[in-house]
Write a protein that holds these residues in place. Structure first.
Motif, short mmCIF file in Angstrom:
data_model
loop_
_atom_site.label_atom_id
_atom_site.label_comp_id
_atom_site.label_asym_id
_atom_site.label_seq_id
_atom_site.Cartn_x
_atom_site.Cartn_y
_atom_site.Cartn_z
N ARG A 1 0.83 -1.21 0.00
CA ARG A 1 0.00 0.00 0.00
C ARG A 1 0.86 1.26 0.00
O ARG A 1 0.59 2.21 -0.72
N GLU B 1 -7.06 -1.98 -4.50
CA GLU B 1 -6.49 -0.76 -3.92
C GLU B 1 -6.51 0.38 -4.93
O GLU B 1 -6.81 1.52 -4.58
N SER C 1 -8.54 3.90 -4.62
CA SER C 1 -7.85 5.20 -4.68
C SER C 1 -8.43 6.09 -5.78
O SER C 1 -8.37 7.31 -5.69
#
Length: 197
Positions: free
Chosen positions: A94, A131, A135
């Protein structure tokens, strides 16, 4: 010379034990490596735990270890980032998505079951795409969520036990777990060196 970075939580127990053990065992086998360690929640400059230090001294490892937080500079230095748990790996990916292709848990990296490796690769790919979607403010598909759950249930645990706050025996058990994985790591590194030669 290969650069290997071990990552745990506070960089006072597991990752310094892994660093010290790999450095010593690689030297014994004539494998040239540079090894460092860091923690995802480490405070700069803390000494390692007394049990970790005594376990290393029993292995005739007398290096001085002081905690370091995981930074982009350390990740860029490393050819291979080996975390001690899946959650450390997820944190590292991450924070440093460009390093995803060189970030593994220690036990996962030395795994040789092709089915498990395929599941891991798919899980990592799903995790990265989820992820990215988050985002960008996009929704994650229900199919991706369900597949990730299915993979997590199927993949064995690759976490090294955390002895923090535990007894000397717990530290010895963790060190034995790390040492077993490091023997397999050295075998893998030695065979990849032979394949390049």
């Amino acid at each position: 010379m290969k650069h290997i970075l071990f990552v745990c939580t506070g960089n006072t127990c597991r990752s310094p034990m892994a660093e010290g053990l790999l450095r010593k065992l690689a030297k014994q086998r004539g494998i040239e490596l540079e090894v460092r360690s860091a923690g995802v929640a480490a405070v700069e400059g803390m000494p390692i735990s007394r049990h970790a230090e005594s376990v290393l001294k029993d292995q005739d490892i007398h290096d001085q270890f002081y905690s370091k937080p995981l930074t982009g500079e350390l990740v860029n230095w490393a050819d291979l980032v080996l975390t001690l748990t899946q959650s450390h790996k997820q944190y590292a990916i991450r924070q440093f998505p460009d390093a995803a292709d060189k970030t593994y848990t220690l036990k996962e990296y030395v795994e040789n079951d092709e089915r498990v490796l395929g599941d891991l690769k798919e899980q990592d790919s799903l995790y990265v795409s989820m992820e990215l979607a988050k985002s960008l403010g996009n929704d994650i598909s229900e199919a991706d969520r369900e597949r990730l759950i299915e993979l997590r249930q199927r993949i064995p645990s690759f976490d090294i036990s955390d002895p923090f706050g535990g007894s000397r025996e717990e530290y010895e058990a963790t060190a034995a777990e790390i040492r077993t994985a490091i023997f397999r790591l050295l075998d893998k590194l030695a065979s990849s060196d032979q394949n390049r030669a």
